[in-house]
Design a protein around this motif. Structure first.
Motif, short mmCIF file in Angstrom:
data_model
loop_
_atom_site.label_atom_id
_atom_site.label_comp_id
_atom_site.label_asym_id
_atom_site.label_seq_id
_atom_site.Cartn_x
_atom_site.Cartn_y
_atom_site.Cartn_z
N ARG A 43 1.71 21.27 19.53
CA ARG A 43 0.91 20.35 20.33
C ARG A 43 1.25 18.94 19.89
O ARG A 43 1.69 18.71 18.76
CB ARG A 43 -0.58 20.61 20.15
N CYS A 44 1.00 17.99 20.74
CA CYS A 44 1.30 16.59 20.42
C CYS A 44 0.61 16.13 19.14
O CYS A 44 1.14 15.30 18.41
CB CYS A 44 0.92 15.68 21.58
N GLY A 45 -0.56 16.69 18.85
CA GLY A 45 -1.31 16.28 17.68
C GLY A 45 -0.62 16.58 16.36
O GLY A 45 -0.89 15.95 15.35
N SER A 46 0.32 17.54 16.36
CA SER A 46 1.03 17.86 15.13
C SER A 46 2.51 17.45 15.21
O SER A 46 3.33 17.94 14.45
CB SER A 46 0.91 19.36 14.81
N CYS A 47 2.82 16.54 16.12
CA CYS A 47 4.20 16.06 16.30
C CYS A 47 4.42 14.78 15.51
O CYS A 47 3.56 13.89 15.47
CB CYS A 47 4.48 15.82 17.78
N THR A 48 5.57 14.67 14.91
CA THR A 48 5.90 13.50 14.11
C THR A 48 6.05 12.23 14.96
O THR A 48 5.93 11.12 14.45
CB THR A 48 7.18 13.75 13.28
N PHE A 49 6.28 12.38 16.26
CA PHE A 49 6.47 11.22 17.13
C PHE A 49 5.16 10.63 17.66
O PHE A 49 5.17 9.61 18.35
CB PHE A 49 7.37 11.58 18.31
N LEU A 50 4.03 11.24 17.33
CA LEU A 50 2.74 10.70 17.75
C LEU A 50 2.38 9.53 16.84
O LEU A 50 2.30 9.68 15.63
CB LEU A 50 1.66 11.79 17.67
N VAL A 51 2.22 8.36 17.43
CA VAL A 51 1.94 7.15 16.66
C VAL A 51 0.73 6.43 17.24
O VAL A 51 0.39 6.60 18.40
CB VAL A 51 3.16 6.19 16.64
N GLU A 52 0.13 5.61 16.41
CA GLU A 52 -1.01 4.81 16.84
C GLU A 52 -0.52 3.40 17.13
O GLU A 52 0.19 2.80 16.32
CB GLU A 52 -2.06 4.77 15.74
N ARG A 53 -0.86 2.88 18.30
CA ARG A 53 -0.46 1.52 18.69
C ARG A 53 -1.68 0.76 19.17
O ARG A 53 -2.59 1.34 19.77
CB ARG A 53 0.57 1.57 19.82
N LEU A 54 -1.67 -0.54 18.94
CA LEU A 54 -2.75 -1.39 19.44
C LEU A 54 -2.44 -1.79 20.87
O LEU A 54 -1.35 -2.28 21.16
CB LEU A 54 -2.92 -2.63 18.57
N ALA A 55 -3.39 -1.59 21.73
CA ALA A 55 -3.24 -1.97 23.13
C ALA A 55 -3.63 -3.44 23.29
O ALA A 55 -4.07 -4.09 22.34
CB ALA A 55 -4.12 -1.08 24.01
N GLY A 56 -3.48 -3.97 24.49
CA GLY A 56 -3.83 -5.37 24.77
C GLY A 56 -5.28 -5.69 24.49
O GLY A 56 -5.62 -6.83 24.18
N ASP A 57 -6.14 -4.69 24.57
CA ASP A 57 -7.56 -4.92 24.28
C ASP A 57 -7.88 -4.75 22.80
O ASP A 57 -9.03 -4.72 22.41
CB ASP A 57 -8.43 -3.98 25.13
N ARG A 58 -6.81 -4.68 21.97
CA ARG A 58 -6.91 -4.56 20.51
C ARG A 58 -7.53 -3.24 20.06
O ARG A 58 -8.03 -3.13 18.96
CB ARG A 58 -7.67 -5.73 19.89
N GLY A 73 3.76 4.25 28.62
CA GLY A 73 3.39 5.64 28.38
C GLY A 73 1.90 5.83 28.36
O GLY A 73 1.14 4.93 28.03
N PRO A 74 1.47 7.01 28.73
CA PRO A 74 0.04 7.30 28.75
C PRO A 74 -0.49 7.50 27.34
O PRO A 74 0.26 7.74 26.40
CB PRO A 74 -0.04 8.60 29.55
N ASP A 75 -1.81 7.40 27.20
CA ASP A 75 -2.44 7.76 25.94
C ASP A 75 -2.26 9.27 25.76
O ASP A 75 -2.41 10.04 26.69
CB ASP A 75 -3.93 7.43 25.96
N ILE A 76 -1.92 9.66 24.56
CA ILE A 76 -1.65 11.06 24.26
C ILE A 76 -2.87 11.67 23.58
O ILE A 76 -3.40 11.11 22.64
CB ILE A 76 -0.42 11.20 23.34
N LYS A 77 -3.25 12.82 24.07
CA LYS A 77 -4.33 13.57 23.43
C LYS A 77 -3.70 14.60 22.50
O LYS A 77 -2.65 15.18 22.84
CB LYS A 77 -5.21 14.24 24.47
N PRO A 78 -4.29 14.83 21.35
CA PRO A 78 -3.69 15.78 20.38
C PRO A 78 -3.48 17.18 20.92
O PRO A 78 -2.60 17.89 20.46
CB PRO A 78 -4.70 15.79 19.23
N ASP A 79 -4.24 17.59 21.92
CA ASP A 79 -4.09 18.95 22.44
C ASP A 79 -3.12 19.06 23.60
O ASP A 79 -2.96 20.14 24.17
CB ASP A 79 -5.45 19.53 22.82
N PHE A 80 -2.40 17.98 23.94
CA PHE A 80 -1.37 18.07 24.96
C PHE A 80 -0.29 19.05 24.50
O PHE A 80 0.06 19.07 23.31
CB PHE A 80 -0.70 16.71 25.19
#
Length: 92
Positions: A43-58, A73-80
């Motif tokens: 699942r995306c939640g256990s993928c090394t490419f999942l990163v946290e980014r600050l959006a324009g609204d901080r 790109g869309p916001d990714i949910k860990p269960d994708f």
């Protein structure tokens, strides 16, 4: 009187759900892992490419580091479900 409830199969029919139903990951636009090859941890939640980014609204948003070019790109949910680029994170 008729019921105003939405049928379960109609709920959540946005662009992300449509891509997933087509077997395409909404962020990378690559095929999802084959259903037989995926483990519960794929699942995306256990993928090394999942990163946290600050959006324009901080606010922090979870994104895919290998998103399709020219897209935020869309916001990714860990269960994708994971795509073919899935790599497991290394346990520290």
């Amino acid at each position: 009187m008729t019921s105003s409830t939405t049928q379960p199969h109609v709920v959540g029919r946005g662009a992300i759900r449509i891509e997933l139903d087509r077997g395409i990951h909404p962020a990378t636009l690559k095929p999802l892992l084959e259903p037989g090859a995926a483990t519960p941890k794929s699942r995306c939640g256990s993928c090394t490419f999942l990163v946290e980014r600050l959006a324009g609204d901080r606010k922090a948003r979870m994104k895919c580091a290998i998103k399709a070019q020219r897209r935020r790109g869309p916001d990714i949910k860990p269960d994708f479900p994971a795509c073919v680029e899935f790599r497991t994170t290394v346990a520290a």
